[in-house]
Design a protein around this motif. Structure first.
Motif, PDB file in Angstrom:
ATOM      1  N   ALA A  54       0.831  -1.209   0.000  1.00 19.79           N
ATOM      2  CA  ALA A  54       0.000   0.000   0.000  1.00 19.79           C
ATOM      3  C   ALA A  54       0.864   1.257   0.000  1.00 19.79           C
ATOM      4  O   ALA A  54       0.583   2.214  -0.731  1.00 19.79           O
ATOM      5  CB  ALA A  54      -0.933  -0.006   1.212  1.00 19.79           C
ATOM      6  N   THR A  55       1.939   1.252   0.781  1.00 18.79           N
ATOM      7  CA  THR A  55       2.838   2.406   0.820  1.00 18.79           C
ATOM      8  C   THR A  55       3.543   2.587  -0.519  1.00 18.79           C
ATOM      9  O   THR A  55       3.648   3.707  -1.029  1.00 18.79           O
ATOM     10  CB  THR A  55       3.864   2.249   1.955  1.00 18.79           C
ATOM     11  OG1 THR A  55       3.166   2.118   3.195  1.00 18.79           O
ATOM     12  CG2 THR A  55       4.791   3.444   2.030  1.00 18.79           C
ATOM     13  N   MET A  97       3.141   5.833  -3.000  1.00 20.84           N
ATOM     14  CA  MET A  97       4.285   6.637  -3.433  1.00 20.84           C
ATOM     15  C   MET A  97       4.348   6.727  -4.956  1.00 20.84           C
ATOM     16  O   MET A  97       4.585   7.800  -5.510  1.00 20.84           O
ATOM     17  CB  MET A  97       5.590   6.061  -2.882  1.00 20.84           C
ATOM     18  CG  MET A  97       5.763   6.244  -1.392  1.00 20.84           C
ATOM     19  SD  MET A  97       5.815   7.959  -0.898  1.00 20.84           S
ATOM     20  CE  MET A  97       7.251   8.524  -1.779  1.00 20.84           C
ATOM     21  N   VAL A  98       4.157   5.613  -5.643  1.00 19.68           N
ATOM     22  CA  VAL A  98       4.215   5.606  -7.111  1.00 19.68           C
ATOM     23  C   VAL A  98       3.138   6.525  -7.684  1.00 19.68           C
ATOM     24  O   VAL A  98       3.409   7.370  -8.547  1.00 19.68           O
ATOM     25  CB  VAL A  98       4.075   4.167  -7.661  1.00 19.68           C
ATOM     26  CG1 VAL A  98       3.836   4.169  -9.154  1.00 19.68           C
ATOM     27  CG2 VAL A  98       5.312   3.349  -7.324  1.00 19.68           C
ATOM     28  N   VAL A  99       1.914   6.379  -7.192  1.00 21.53           N
ATOM     29  CA  VAL A  99       0.805   7.174  -7.709  1.00 21.53           C
ATOM     30  C   VAL A  99       1.001   8.656  -7.389  1.00 21.53           C
ATOM     31  O   VAL A  99       0.813   9.527  -8.246  1.00 21.53           O
ATOM     32  CB  VAL A  99      -0.542   6.657  -7.140  1.00 21.53           C
ATOM     33  CG1 VAL A  99      -1.673   7.614  -7.421  1.00 21.53           C
ATOM     34  CG2 VAL A  99      -0.842   5.285  -7.702  1.00 21.53           C
ATOM     35  N   ARG A 122       9.812  10.182 -15.126  1.00 17.92           N
ATOM     36  CA  ARG A 122      10.817   9.131 -15.343  1.00 17.92           C
ATOM     37  C   ARG A 122      10.437   7.930 -14.486  1.00 17.92           C
ATOM     38  O   ARG A 122      10.532   7.969 -13.268  1.00 17.92           O
ATOM     39  CB  ARG A 122      12.207   9.645 -14.974  1.00 17.92           C
ATOM     40  CG  ARG A 122      12.638  10.808 -15.868  1.00 17.92           C
ATOM     41  CD  ARG A 122      13.876  11.450 -15.355  1.00 17.92           C
ATOM     42  NE  ARG A 122      13.540  12.091 -14.063  1.00 17.92           N
ATOM     43  CZ  ARG A 122      14.412  12.717 -13.303  1.00 17.92           C
ATOM     44  NH1 ARG A 122      15.672  12.791 -13.656  1.00 17.92           N
ATOM     45  NH2 ARG A 122      14.046  13.276 -12.174  1.00 17.92           N
ATOM     46  N   TRP A 123       9.975   6.853 -15.106  1.00 20.15           N
ATOM     47  CA  TRP A 123       9.452   5.689 -14.391  1.00 20.15           C
ATOM     48  C   TRP A 123      10.503   5.054 -13.497  1.00 20.15           C
ATOM     49  O   TRP A 123      10.197   4.585 -12.417  1.00 20.15           O
ATOM     50  CB  TRP A 123       8.875   4.663 -15.364  1.00 20.15           C
ATOM     51  CG  TRP A 123       9.898   4.106 -16.312  1.00 20.15           C
ATOM     52  CD1 TRP A 123      10.246   4.594 -17.542  1.00 20.15           C
ATOM     53  CD2 TRP A 123      10.737   2.981 -16.076  1.00 20.15           C
ATOM     54  NE1 TRP A 123      11.231   3.846 -18.091  1.00 20.15           N
ATOM     55  CE2 TRP A 123      11.563   2.829 -17.207  1.00 20.15           C
ATOM     56  CE3 TRP A 123      10.866   2.061 -15.030  1.00 20.15           C
ATOM     57  CZ2 TRP A 123      12.510   1.822 -17.313  1.00 20.15           C
ATOM     58  CZ3 TRP A 123      11.808   1.062 -15.141  1.00 20.15           C
ATOM     59  CH2 TRP A 123      12.608   0.957 -16.270  1.00 20.15           C
ATOM     60  N   PHE A 127      12.724   5.387  -6.199  1.00 29.07           N
ATOM     61  CA  PHE A 127      12.506   6.214  -5.011  1.00 29.07           C
ATOM     62  C   PHE A 127      11.397   5.626  -4.137  1.00 29.07           C
ATOM     63  O   PHE A 127      11.523   5.587  -2.910  1.00 29.07           O
ATOM     64  CB  PHE A 127      12.151   7.654  -5.399  1.00 29.07           C
ATOM     65  CG  PHE A 127      11.928   8.542  -4.211  1.00 29.07           C
ATOM     66  CD1 PHE A 127      13.002   9.074  -3.519  1.00 29.07           C
ATOM     67  CD2 PHE A 127      10.652   8.822  -3.759  1.00 29.07           C
ATOM     68  CE1 PHE A 127      12.807   9.871  -2.409  1.00 29.07           C
ATOM     69  CE2 PHE A 127      10.439   9.618  -2.658  1.00 29.07           C
ATOM     70  CZ  PHE A 127      11.523  10.152  -1.981  1.00 29.07           C
ATOM     71  N   SER A 128      10.320   5.183  -4.759  1.00 30.14           N
ATOM     72  CA  SER A 128       9.211   4.592  -4.001  1.00 30.14           C
ATOM     73  C   SER A 128       9.657   3.344  -3.246  1.00 30.14           C
ATOM     74  O   SER A 128       9.278   3.140  -2.093  1.00 30.14           O
ATOM     75  CB  SER A 128       8.052   4.259  -4.944  1.00 30.14           C
ATOM     76  OG  SER A 128       7.561   5.425  -5.542  1.00 30.14           O
TER      77      SER A 128
END
Length: 155
Positions: A107-108, A112-114, A123-124, A130-131
């Motif tokens: 979930a975290t 973070m991604v969203v 930049r994917w 980072f996430s």
């Protein structure tokens, strides 16, 4: 006649600071109404004082001069900015409701991604790395200071 001549009011920021400060003051009054013992107020009262002091420091920035660059920056707020804010709020709600169902780690990471994508990271590889780093640091760091067993799926 204007109360603050040559000043602009950033209403969204004023509302947010007012809500945060109001909730904090109400919470500390409620906590003090239950008990004034140091064990009850050890963390709550200092944090409430810090929040009110920080709100006082933020308050002058809510009333920039009408001819300043900061006031012009807030004039450019668009419907898209509001949409982004609402999308981040929805993502936070998704995080809160899925923590126990899919696990704190997934979930975290998904939050973070969203959120990074909503805020403009294109930049994917930066978004995903980072996430992942943030999620691992959060879970192990928070797990080290909190004895509560969070439901995890992968970690």
């Amino acid at each position: 006649m204007s109360i603050l001549p040559n000043r602009k009011v950033v209403w969204g920021h004023l509302a947010l600071v007012a809500v945060i400060t109001g909730v904090t003051v109400a919470y500390i009054f409620d906590a003090r109404g239950v008990s004034t013992r140091p064990t009850n107020l050890l963390l709550i009262q200092p944090l409430a004082i810090i929040i009110v002091v920080l709100a006082a420091f933020v308050l002058p920035g809510i009333f920039p001069r009408a001819d300043s660059d900061e006031a012009k920056l807030h004039d450019g707020e668009t419907c898209m900015d509001l949409t982004r804010s609402l999308a981040v709020i929805a993502a936070l709600g998704f995080l809160a409701f899925t923590l126990e169902r899919i696990g704190f780690d997934i979930a975290t990471f998904a939050f973070m991604v969203v959120t990074l994508a909503i805020c403009g990271e294109r930049r994917w590889w930066v978004n995903l790395s980072f996430s992942a780093i943030f999620t691992v640091a959060l879970i192990y760091g928070y797990g080290a200071i909190t004895p509560f067993p969070f439901p995890l799926t992968i970690l």
